[in-house]
Design a protein around this motif. Structure first.
Motif, PDB file in Angstrom:
ATOM      1  N   ALA A  45       1.051  -1.541   0.040  1.00 40.60           N
ATOM      2  CA  ALA A  45      -0.070  -0.444  -0.057  1.00 40.60           C
ATOM      3  C   ALA A  45       1.130   1.506  -0.532  1.00 40.60           C
ATOM      4  CB  ALA A  45      -1.072   0.047   1.313  1.00 40.60           C
ATOM      5  N   ALA A  46       2.028   1.352   0.784  1.00 42.55           N
ATOM      6  CA  ALA A  46       3.071   1.733   0.842  1.00 42.55           C
ATOM      7  C   ALA A  46       3.311   2.923  -0.813  1.00 42.55           C
ATOM      8  CB  ALA A  46       4.231   2.503   2.189  1.00 42.55           C
ATOM      9  N   ALA A  47       3.228   1.548  -1.076  1.00 42.14           N
ATOM     10  CA  ALA A  47       4.239   2.221  -2.300  1.00 42.14           C
ATOM     11  C   ALA A  47       3.847   3.262  -3.341  1.00 42.14           C
ATOM     12  CB  ALA A  47       4.736   0.808  -3.246  1.00 42.14           C
ATOM     13  N   GLY A  48       2.616   3.069  -2.868  1.00 40.95           N
ATOM     14  CA  GLY A  48       1.262   4.221  -4.426  1.00 40.95           C
ATOM     15  C   GLY A  48       2.040   5.417  -4.619  1.00 40.95           C
ATOM     16  N   PRO A  49       0.913   6.508  -5.472  1.00 46.92           N
ATOM     17  CA  PRO A  49       1.252   7.524  -5.248  1.00 46.92           C
ATOM     18  C   PRO A  49       0.876   8.540  -3.731  1.00 46.92           C
ATOM     19  CG  PRO A  49       0.127   7.122  -6.569  1.00 46.92           C
ATOM     20  CD  PRO A  49       0.842   6.126  -6.291  1.00 46.92           C
ATOM     21  N   ASP A  50       1.663   9.172  -3.521  1.00 49.21           N
ATOM     22  CA  ASP A  50       1.652  10.293  -2.381  1.00 49.21           C
ATOM     23  C   ASP A  50       2.149  12.177  -2.594  1.00 49.21           C
ATOM     24  OD1 ASP A  50       0.277  11.752   0.018  1.00 49.21           O
ATOM     25  OD2 ASP A  50       2.012  10.571   1.307  1.00 49.21           O
ATOM     26  N   HIS A  51       0.801  12.145  -3.013  1.00 49.51           N
ATOM     27  CA  HIS A  51       1.210  13.886  -3.291  1.00 49.51           C
ATOM     28  C   HIS A  51       1.873  14.942  -2.009  1.00 49.51           C
ATOM     29  CE1 HIS A  51       0.518  17.945  -5.048  1.00 49.51           C
ATOM     30  NE2 HIS A  51       1.793  18.169  -5.055  1.00 49.51           N
ATOM     31  N   GLY A  52       2.199  15.234  -1.815  1.00 47.74           N
ATOM     32  CA  GLY A  52       3.390  15.878  -0.695  1.00 47.74           C
ATOM     33  C   GLY A  52       3.351  15.012   0.271  1.00 47.74           C
ATOM     34  N   ARG A  53       3.660  13.491   0.312  1.00 42.70           N
ATOM     35  CA  ARG A  53       3.825  12.285   1.320  1.00 42.70           C
ATOM     36  C   ARG A  53       2.618  12.730   2.791  1.00 42.70           C
ATOM     37  NH1 ARG A  53      10.438  12.105   0.615  1.00 42.70           N
ATOM     38  NH2 ARG A  53      10.530  11.801  -1.579  1.00 42.70           N
ATOM     39  N   ILE A  54       1.319  13.365   2.355  1.00 39.95           N
ATOM     40  CA  ILE A  54       1.123  13.655   3.757  1.00 39.95           C
ATOM     41  C   ILE A  54       0.085  12.683   4.134  1.00 39.95           C
ATOM     42  CG2 ILE A  54      -0.018  15.648   2.807  1.00 39.95           C
ATOM     43  CD1 ILE A  54      -2.453  15.062   1.940  1.00 39.95           C
ATOM     44  N   LEU A  55      -0.085  11.015   3.870  1.00 40.22           N
ATOM     45  CA  LEU A  55      -0.628   9.788   4.072  1.00 40.22           C
ATOM     46  C   LEU A  55      -1.565  10.174   4.478  1.00 40.22           C
ATOM     47  CD1 LEU A  55       0.673   6.769   4.310  1.00 40.22           C
ATOM     48  CD2 LEU A  55       1.066   7.231   6.602  1.00 40.22           C
ATOM     49  N   LEU A 108     -10.194   7.342   4.270  1.00 40.59           N
ATOM     50  CA  LEU A 108      -9.987   8.652   3.546  1.00 40.59           C
ATOM     51  C   LEU A 108      -9.870  10.236   4.908  1.00 40.59           C
ATOM     52  CD1 LEU A 108      -8.439   9.765   0.748  1.00 40.59           C
ATOM     53  CD2 LEU A 108     -10.571   9.972   0.227  1.00 40.59           C
ATOM     54  N   ARG A 109      -8.374  10.884   4.665  1.00 44.42           N
ATOM     55  CA  ARG A 109      -8.741  11.941   5.248  1.00 44.42           C
ATOM     56  C   ARG A 109      -8.234  13.249   4.571  1.00 44.42           C
ATOM     57  NH1 ARG A 109      -3.690  12.104   6.749  1.00 44.42           N
ATOM     58  NH2 ARG A 109      -2.924  13.686   6.429  1.00 44.42           N
ATOM     59  N   LEU A 110      -9.821  13.664   4.208  1.00 47.75           N
ATOM     60  CA  LEU A 110     -10.188  15.018   3.803  1.00 47.75           C
ATOM     61  C   LEU A 110      -9.278  16.378   4.080  1.00 47.75           C
ATOM     62  CD1 LEU A 110     -13.919  14.252   3.605  1.00 47.75           C
ATOM     63  CD2 LEU A 110     -12.413  13.764   2.211  1.00 47.75           C
ATOM     64  N   ARG A 125      -6.024  13.205  -2.809  1.00 49.58           N
ATOM     65  CA  ARG A 125      -6.129  12.096  -1.932  1.00 49.58           C
ATOM     66  C   ARG A 125      -6.679  11.224  -1.877  1.00 49.58           C
ATOM     67  NH1 ARG A 125      -6.094  14.833   3.630  1.00 49.58           N
ATOM     68  NH2 ARG A 125      -5.014  16.626   2.856  1.00 49.58           N
ATOM     69  N   LEU A 126      -8.280  11.017  -3.118  1.00 55.73           N
ATOM     70  CA  LEU A 126      -8.950   9.554  -3.544  1.00 55.73           C
ATOM     71  C   LEU A 126      -7.665   8.989  -4.180  1.00 55.73           C
ATOM     72  CD1 LEU A 126     -11.540   8.043  -2.615  1.00 55.73           C
ATOM     73  CD2 LEU A 126     -12.341   9.953  -4.667  1.00 55.73           C
ATOM     74  N   LEU A 127      -7.477   9.277  -5.161  1.00 53.33           N
ATOM     75  CA  LEU A 127      -6.835   8.655  -5.874  1.00 53.33           C
ATOM     76  C   LEU A 127      -5.263   7.984  -5.165  1.00 53.33           C
ATOM     77  CD1 LEU A 127      -5.930  11.105  -9.004  1.00 53.33           C
ATOM     78  CD2 LEU A 127      -7.188   8.765  -9.175  1.00 53.33           C
ATOM     79  N   SER A 128      -5.090   8.528  -4.214  1.00 53.69           N
ATOM     80  CA  SER A 128      -3.589   7.984  -3.295  1.00 53.69           C
ATOM     81  C   SER A 128      -3.875   7.060  -2.481  1.00 53.69           C
ATOM     82  CB  SER A 128      -3.412   9.264  -2.715  1.00 53.69           C
ATOM     83  OG  SER A 128      -2.078   8.379  -1.983  1.00 53.69           O
ATOM     84  N   ALA A 129      -4.848   6.653  -2.098  1.00 55.40           N
ATOM     85  CA  ALA A 129      -6.193   5.697  -1.334  1.00 55.40           C
ATOM     86  C   ALA A 129      -6.389   4.667  -2.300  1.00 55.40           C
ATOM     87  CB  ALA A 129      -7.009   6.553  -0.528  1.00 55.40           C
ATOM     88  N   GLY A 130      -6.658   5.212  -3.607  1.00 54.25           N
ATOM     89  CA  GLY A 130      -7.287   3.856  -4.408  1.00 54.25           C
ATOM     90  C   GLY A 130      -5.625   3.105  -4.740  1.00 54.25           C
ATOM     91  N   ALA A 131      -4.677   3.825  -5.206  1.00 55.39           N
ATOM     92  CA  ALA A 131      -3.490   3.726  -5.639  1.00 55.39           C
ATOM     93  C   ALA A 131      -3.716   2.385  -4.871  1.00 55.39           C
ATOM     94  CB  ALA A 131      -3.002   4.506  -6.109  1.00 55.39           C
ATOM     95  N   ALA A 132      -3.279   2.849  -3.384  1.00 57.79           N
ATOM     96  CA  ALA A 132      -2.873   2.127  -2.230  1.00 57.79           C
ATOM     97  C   ALA A 132      -3.482   0.887  -2.129  1.00 57.79           C
ATOM     98  CB  ALA A 132      -2.566   2.404  -0.766  1.00 57.79           C
TER      99      ALA A 132
END
Length: 206
Positions: A45-55, A108-110, A125-132
């Motif tokens: 899951a952690a290998a997915g994209p995360d703009h800003g590294r905000i998890l 998901l944290r909004l 943020r949603l895209l990041s969660a979906g990729a994870a």
């Protein structure tokens, strides 16, 4: 040799991606992934994209010992929506908590309301969660396990939010169900590339 290795990896990745399909929790059986397999799936899951590294997402496991509490929340959520729900319907709602050998809730944290500092937009943020989540499903498939994502109206209910202690800026996205496949189903046909791919055309001369 290097080109051959890259080609082999490409074919393996294609087979993994195209071979992945969802398996309903009803078709999953114990045992679930062992501790080592769970760590591989979670690390994916952690290998997915995360703009800003905000998890912007997190996962909560629902152990077997806590499934009855989740079942009670499902039943309470149904009763909120339909005060006339029968005892059988409430029992069916509660039973959904018992199906998957390994069960996780994805959150998901909004963006915080009224935040002074610009933040990563909610859609990113949603895209990041979906990729994870997709990484997790692919890793589960690579381990020979079945998996699926499930949702429903109960996700946004007060009983479920209380059970998991969701913060005001958190939204329950879906449950992740993983286990061994007890009853395979026919793999659905993938859409043709032409159904979703096009190219931006050059402007027409005026």
């Amino acid at each position: 040799m290097q080109d051959r290795t890259a080609s082999d990896h490409g074919h393996w990745a294609q087979a993994l991606i195209q071979g992945r399909h969802s398996t309903s929790p009803r078709r999953l059986c114990a045992p679930g992934p062992d501790a080592a397999q769970q760590q591989l799936i979670l690390a994916a899951a952690a290998a997915g994209p995360d703009h800003g590294r905000i998890l912007p997402w997190r996962l909560i496991e629902v152990p077997l010992a806590q499934r009855a509490r989740l079942g009670a929340a499902f039943a309470a959520a149904l009763l909120e929506r339909d005060p006339q729900a029968s005892a059988e319907q409430l029992a069916q709602a509660a039973d959904k908590a018992q199906r998957a050998p390994w069960l996780l809730l994805a959150l998901l944290r909004l963006n915080a309301a009224g935040a002074e500092i610009p933040q990563i937009p909610d859609h990113e943020r949603l895209l990041s969660a979906g990729a994870a989540l997709q990484n997790m499903l692919l890793q589960a498939s690579a381990l020979g396990l079945g998996s699926s994502l499930t949702s429903g109206q109960a996700l946004q209910s007060a009983p479920l939010r209380r059970l998991f202690g969701l913060a005001d800026d958190e939204m329950a996205l879906c449950f992740v169900n993983i286990g061994h496949v007890v009853q395979p189903r026919a793999v659905r046909e993938r859409p043709a590339v032409d159904a979703y791919f096009s190219r931006l055309a050059a402007p027409t001369p005026s």
